[in-house]
Write an enzyme that holds these catalytic residues in place. Structure first.
Site, PDB file in Angstrom:
ATOM      1  N   SER A 117       0.832  -1.206   0.000  1.00  0.00           N
ATOM      2  CA  SER A 117       0.000   0.000   0.000  1.00  0.00           C
ATOM      3  C   SER A 117       0.865   1.254   0.000  1.00  0.00           C
ATOM      4  O   SER A 117       1.988   1.258   0.533  1.00  0.00           O
ATOM      5  CB  SER A 117      -0.855  -0.011   1.270  1.00  0.00           C
ATOM      6  N   TYR A 141      -1.449  -0.046  10.197  1.00  0.00           N
ATOM      7  CA  TYR A 141      -1.744  -0.687   8.908  1.00  0.00           C
ATOM      8  C   TYR A 141      -0.544  -0.536   7.967  1.00  0.00           C
ATOM      9  O   TYR A 141      -0.014  -1.515   7.436  1.00  0.00           O
ATOM     10  CB  TYR A 141      -3.009  -0.068   8.302  1.00  0.00           C
ATOM     11  N   LYS A 145       2.556  -3.342   6.353  1.00  0.00           N
ATOM     12  CA  LYS A 145       2.965  -3.493   4.946  1.00  0.00           C
ATOM     13  C   LYS A 145       4.477  -3.223   4.813  1.00  0.00           C
ATOM     14  O   LYS A 145       5.181  -3.909   4.073  1.00  0.00           O
ATOM     15  CB  LYS A 145       2.183  -2.521   4.059  1.00  0.00           C
TER      16      LYS A 145
END
Ligand code: UDP
Length: 325
Positions: A117, A141, A145
């Site tokens: 992302s 989040y 990644k």
């Protein structure tokens, strides 16, 4: 018969890739716990309901199929939720990936296409954002990644497991025939929320901030059609199948649209009024996220075909009006 294991293949992005894999004569096998995904969205290949945390079940899938590569979509993907419950993100995004990589090693599967992302960049210091931009995620989040990309480099170096990590910008749109599309509960993303206001002809769209340093004061994002994301995954699989080295690639169009531009576009496409009301900024929203899209085009020969704002809104509207799940 070589199979491509698609974790999260019943989810929004995964289900479009599964369908595309089938169309290209490849053999997807969806492994999904249906926590967010939808069984009806899996339109090609075999489906196994299972959880990545259940290593025995996962091992069984690898033992009973000839798996050539993995496309890993299964992941928790809400910035806000990750701020409220970071452990959930470290456990599920990192923990599940470790289990998956362990299985891949045991069964000598050495090709992985990973859904990363633009959240790995954090608050950008320059626009457009190229792959060399500093990595400084600002929420759990994005951190998961970021950690995973680092882990994958070591798995490549130590175990010869090659990967393509695709750093998505804003995924949107739906299949051209309106059969599959975006369905989150609750829905937080801009485009489906706009179209829900248009369809219900009631309520107002909240605009989170109109005092950003952008031409109309609202945030700018790089919107990429989910079918273009799917075709990029296939191109990444081909890249790895031809023996090429691991890569980290941005996946966006290089064009940015503001929240107000998207609302105006949606009013045009739907012919409906879309009332809106300005609210304070949403925590963690950078003013502008637009990618430098040259590397993926150069290396994979991929180009977006469906990512004009018009096609994005038309397909998302068709889906919204005839939702199946
Ligand atoms: N946004 C908004 N109203 C909404 C949902 C989103 O103004 O109801 C804005 C949000 O603040 C961001 C942009 O739209 O600037 C895109 O948000 P989305 O949640 O779709 O994707 P994100 O960029 O957060 O991944």
């Amino acid at each position: 018969m070589a199979t491509i294991l698609v974790t999260g293949g019943a989810g929004y992005v995964g289900s479009h890739a599964v369908r595309e894999l089938g169309r290209q004569g490849l053999h997807p096998l969806t492994f999904d716990n249906l926590s967010e995904g939808h069984r009806e969205a899996v339109l090609s290949g075999k489906f196994v309901q299972g959880d990545l945390a259940d290593e025995t079940a996962l091992d069984q899938v690898f033992a009973s199929h000839s798996i050539d590569a993995v496309m890993h979509y299964a992941s928790r993907c809400y910035v806000g939720e990750s701020m409220e419950d970071p452990q959930l993100y470290y456990e599920q995004n990192l923990g599940n990936l470790l289990a998956l990589l362990g299985c891949m090693r045991r069964h000598q599967v050495r090709k992985l296409v990973f859904s990363s992302s633009c959240a790995v960049y954090g608050d950008p210091t320059r626009i457009p954002i190229d792959e060399e931009h500093p990595l400084d995620p600002v929420n759990p989040y994005g951190e998961t990644k970021y950690f995973i990309e680092r882990m994958l480099r070591h798995y490549d170096r130590a175990y010869g497991m090659r990967f393509v990590s695709l750093r998505y910008f804003n995924a949107c749109g739906a299949s051209l025939d309106g059969r599959i599309g975006e369905s989150h509960q609750p829905e937080t993303h801009l485009i489906p929320r706009i179209l829900q206001v248009a369809r219900q002809e009631e309520g107002q769209l909240p605009i989170y901030g109109d005092d950003y340093p952008t031409p109309d004061g609202t945030c700018i994002r790089d919107y990429i059609h989910v079918l273009d994301l799917a075709s990029a995954h296939l191109a990444a699989y081909k890249w790895l199948s031809e023996g090429n080295p691991s890569q980290v690639l941005n996946l966006g169009t290089g064009d940015g649209y503001s929240v107000r531009q998207v609302i105006d576009g949606a009013a045009r496409i739907t012919g409906r009024k879309i009332p809106s009301q300005v609210f304070p900024r949403r925590a963690g929203d950078p003013p502008q996220l637009v990618c430098a899209a040259g590397k993926v085009r150069r290396l994979l020969g991929w180009a977006p075909r469906h990512s004009s704002l018009e096609i994005i809104l038309e397909t998302a509207w068709k889906w919204e009006c005839g939702r199946r799940y």
